[in-house]
Motif scaffolding. Structure first.
Motif, mmCIF file in Angstrom:
data_model
loop_
_atom_site.group_PDB
_atom_site.id
_atom_site.type_symbol
_atom_site.label_atom_id
_atom_site.label_comp_id
_atom_site.label_asym_id
_atom_site.label_seq_id
_atom_site.Cartn_x
_atom_site.Cartn_y
_atom_site.Cartn_z
ATOM 1 N N UNK A 107 0.864 -1.178 0.000
ATOM 2 C CA UNK A 107 0.000 0.000 0.000
ATOM 3 C C UNK A 107 0.900 1.227 0.000
ATOM 4 N N UNK A 108 0.301 2.426 -0.208
ATOM 5 C CA UNK A 108 1.193 3.549 -0.436
ATOM 6 C C UNK A 108 0.798 4.840 0.265
ATOM 7 N N UNK A 111 1.257 10.096 5.350
ATOM 8 C CA UNK A 111 0.760 10.959 6.409
ATOM 9 C C UNK A 111 -0.251 11.984 5.891
ATOM 10 N N UNK A 114 -3.626 10.734 5.037
ATOM 11 C CA UNK A 114 -4.320 10.291 6.254
ATOM 12 C C UNK A 114 -4.911 11.492 6.988
ATOM 13 N N UNK A 115 -4.162 12.608 7.033
ATOM 14 C CA UNK A 115 -4.653 13.810 7.715
ATOM 15 C C UNK A 115 -5.858 14.384 6.955
ATOM 16 N N UNK A 117 -7.881 12.727 5.150
ATOM 17 C CA UNK A 117 -8.930 11.705 5.023
ATOM 18 C C UNK A 117 -9.413 11.576 3.579
ATOM 19 N N UNK A 121 -7.528 7.137 0.381
ATOM 20 C CA UNK A 121 -6.839 6.636 1.567
ATOM 21 C C UNK A 121 -7.789 5.778 2.405
ATOM 22 N N UNK A 125 -7.299 1.852 3.372
ATOM 23 C CA UNK A 125 -7.360 1.347 4.743
ATOM 24 C C UNK A 125 -8.315 0.158 4.831
ATOM 25 N N UNK A 128 -6.679 -2.865 3.329
ATOM 26 C CA UNK A 128 -5.653 -3.425 4.208
ATOM 27 C C UNK A 128 -6.304 -4.259 5.302
ATOM 28 N N UNK B 185 -6.475 16.309 16.192
ATOM 29 C CA UNK B 185 -7.106 15.703 15.014
ATOM 30 C C UNK B 185 -6.060 15.057 14.113
ATOM 31 N N UNK B 189 -5.771 11.098 13.291
ATOM 32 C CA UNK B 189 -5.863 10.614 11.902
ATOM 33 C C UNK B 189 -4.675 9.729 11.560
ATOM 34 N N UNK B 190 -3.473 10.166 11.986
ATOM 35 C CA UNK B 190 -2.276 9.396 11.619
ATOM 36 C C UNK B 190 -2.226 8.091 12.397
ATOM 37 N N UNK B 193 -3.784 5.213 10.760
ATOM 38 C CA UNK B 193 -3.506 5.027 9.343
ATOM 39 C C UNK B 193 -2.305 4.106 9.179
ATOM 40 N N UNK B 194 -2.000 3.816 7.939
ATOM 41 C CA UNK B 194 -0.912 2.910 7.586
ATOM 42 C C UNK B 194 0.418 3.362 8.185
ATOM 43 N N UNK B 195 0.706 4.673 8.058
ATOM 44 C CA UNK B 195 1.995 5.162 8.536
ATOM 45 C C UNK B 195 2.056 5.134 10.061
ATOM 46 N N UNK B 222 10.115 10.032 9.174
ATOM 47 C CA UNK B 222 8.818 10.685 9.005
ATOM 48 C C UNK B 222 8.216 11.066 10.348
#
Lengths: 254, 319
Positions: A107-108, A111, A114-115, A117, A121, A125, A128, B185, B189-190, B193-195, B222
């Motif tokens: 997956x790619x 950050x 993700x922020x 949304x 993304x 998710x 995954x 927020x 969110x992070x 998530x994947x990261x 990161x």
């Protein structure tokens, strides 16, 4: 062409030679075993293949691409996954989060998305998570998805490590003593599971194992190591009859 | 059909968890919103400081709590933000809001310069290097002309928004409240998530993470940069609020206080970190009556917390 091609691989720590000019190949779709007495260099070879050790010489090709000396994460991304001899799960995280970790290299989104949304993304998710659940289901521990990984029984931890490796969508999976510490019942399940990996997903299997019964039962090809050298390879019935193998395991009659 | 039933808990669980967090969260937010209407200037000032520490602790929590990197020089990035914004507004007449992206970019570059060569090191060595980095930034600020040397930088412009100039402490209280909410927020969110998961994988088992396909150096870098960016934004607003900054605002002590907030509350989890940050800001005020015994009382309180709640006051359930 073979899926994995190892040529004249050498490894030494200081003056100690661990692997001497190892050459062997793994054909696609075949269940392979690597056997040998303790200290023969089996795990060292796995560590070379997966990038944890840098070999001193020789070459390793996966699907025709050279991988010797690449860092571990690059090798995994190229399609070679592994499990560890002593289970290395993310014990404090959930079973599902462990299984999802395998999908990282497939997956790619990072950050920023993700922020923000971003819809893409969110979809990734979901994908995954679905893949994580799929592999938990495949190894039969999906009912524990939201438990802490460290709280699983030993056998289920082994299964989870397998699910995590499978989730990285490998071409070849290396299993380092997958039957260690399992009881007879669990070993039977493992044999069944290894066959299903090959039959249902087409993923090629290479395993290190000490349990000869299991090795003879499940393998289609066996490579035998002793003192860092390959002493035999071939189908189980040939290897079993090889005098050098018998010598390595039982010693010679004086 | 069977598949639907099996995947359901995955979708339901975060929802359940969310309600138990959202309700108290909303209550706290409501209190925070009306606070300046009832409180005097002193209380509002202390609350503003608490909000500043919430932002800084949430930022450092990404580095320490998520990725497991012990950073003893975090105040350096706070300084980079404050000085970038301060110099650009005071010396070059930049608009305050334009200095924020510049400060973020500067912090990113600083993060790469210090992070790229050092993040290969494991915990203890990294702590020493970051400690050194924190001191280097402070000493550079002390010795350059453009930063105003030891006496610092004065005459930083107050920011304006839609023709309204932020002047009073209440104005900055709300500005910091917005920044704190935004930071929370971003962290939330992070985290999901994947990261964010990759950081936790690296924190719990670096080798297993590499074996499963995670580039540990990039992941750490990161996290380090993300923490730096958050501190730099806090620095911009801090400079605007104070209108004068000096190197003494960004000492090793400052880094230690921020780290204290993260560890005290329970690293890795947002509510715990917020609680820790508030404590760090309030403790000196509450203990004002103790006079010269203040450091002693603080030390005993900290030791007690570490003895009885070693994972922090409001720990991460994962630990």
């Amino acid at each position: 062409m073979a899926l994995l091609e190892v040529r004249d691989l050498r490894l030494s720590f200081g003056g100690l030679k661990v692997l001497h000019d190892i050459s062997f190949s793994v054909e696609k779709g075949v269940i392979n075993s690597l056997i040998g007495p303790n200290g023969a260099g089996k795990t060292s070879l796995f560590n070379c293949l997966t990038g944890f050790y840098k070999p001193k010489g020789g070459s390793i090709h996966l699907g025709g691409r050279p991988i010797a000396g690449l860092p571990p994460h690059r090798i995994t991304a190229l399609g070679l996954a592994r499990t560890f001899q002593n289970i290395r799960l993310f014990k404090e995280m959930t079973v599902l989060e462990n299984a999802m970790s395998g999908q990282h290299c497939r997956s790619r989104h990072g950050i920023v998305s993700a922020i923000l949304h971003l819809p893409a993304q969110r979809r990734e998710e979901e994908a995954i998570r679905a893949a994580g659940m799929h592999w938990l289901d495949f190894v039969g521990i999906e009912q524990h998805a939201h438990r802490r990984a460290g709280g699983l029984s030993y056998g289920d931890q082994r299964r989870l490590e397998l699910a995590r490796a499978l989730a990285s969508a490998p071409e070849l999976i290396l299993l380092d003593e997958p039957a260690a510490g399992l009881n007879e019942r669990e070993k039977l399940d493992l044999v069944h599971l290894i066959r299903r990996i090959r039959d249902e997903t087409g993923i090629t299997v290479l395993l290190i194992e000490h349990d000869m019964g299991l090795v003879m039962q499940v393998s289609e090809k066996i490579v035998v190591f002793d003192y860092g050298q390959k002493i035999a390879d071939g189908p189980p019935e040939i290897v079993r009859a090889d005098p050098r193998v018998i010598e390595a395991y039982l010693g010679t009659e004086e | 059909m069977i598949d639907e039933v099996r995947t359901m808990p995955a979708a339901v669980q975060p929802q359940l968890m969310r309600w138990s967090v959202v309700l108290p969260g909303l209550a706290a937010l409501a209190c925070a919103l009306v606070l300046p209407q009832f409180a005097n200037a002193y209380v509002t000032e202390v609350a503003t400081t608490a909000l500043l520490y919430i932002v800084l602790c949430l930022g450092l929590n990404i580095v320490v709590g998520y990725a497991g990197l012990l950073d003893l020089g975090y105040a350096a990035f706070f300084a980079v933000g404050a000085y970038t914004s301060g110099i650009l507004t005071a010396e070059f007449g930049f608009n305050f809001w334009l200095t924020i992206p510049v400060a973020m970019a500067t912090a990113c570059v600083a993060g790469i310069i210090i992070g790229a060569p050092t993040l290969r090191l494991r915990s203890d060595y990294l702590a020493i290097v970051t400690l050194g980095f924190g001191e280097i930034v402070r000493i550079i600020a002390r010795n350059l002309d453009i930063t105003g040397g030891a006496s610092g930088l004065v005459g930083i412009e107050r920011p304006e928004i839609f023709g309204f100039k932020l002047m009073q402490v209440q104005h900055f209280y709300y500005a910091f409240l917005v920044l704190a909410l935004l930071t929370a927020f971003v962290c939330l969110s992070i985290e999901r998530s994947r990261m964010g998961r990759a950081w936790f994988y690296v924190r719990y088992d670096e080798d297993a993470a590499a074996g499963i396909g995670i580039n540990r150096v990039t992941a750490k870098l990161q996290a380090y940069m993300m923490g730096a960016v958050i501190a730099s934004v806090a620095g911009c607003l801090y400079a605007a609020k104070m209108t004068a900054i000096s190197p003494e605002s960004f000492t090793f002590n400052q880094s230690l206080l921020i780290l204290l907030g993260v560890v005290l509350g329970g690293m890795g989890r947002i509510p715990g970190v917020v609680l820790g940050a508030i404590l760090v800001a309030l403790l000196p005020e509450v203990l004002r009556g103790a006079g010269t015994y203040r450091p002693l009382v603080t030390a005993v309180a900290l030791l007690a917390i570490m003895l009885f709640r070693p994972n922090g006051l409001w720990p991460d359930k994962r630990v």
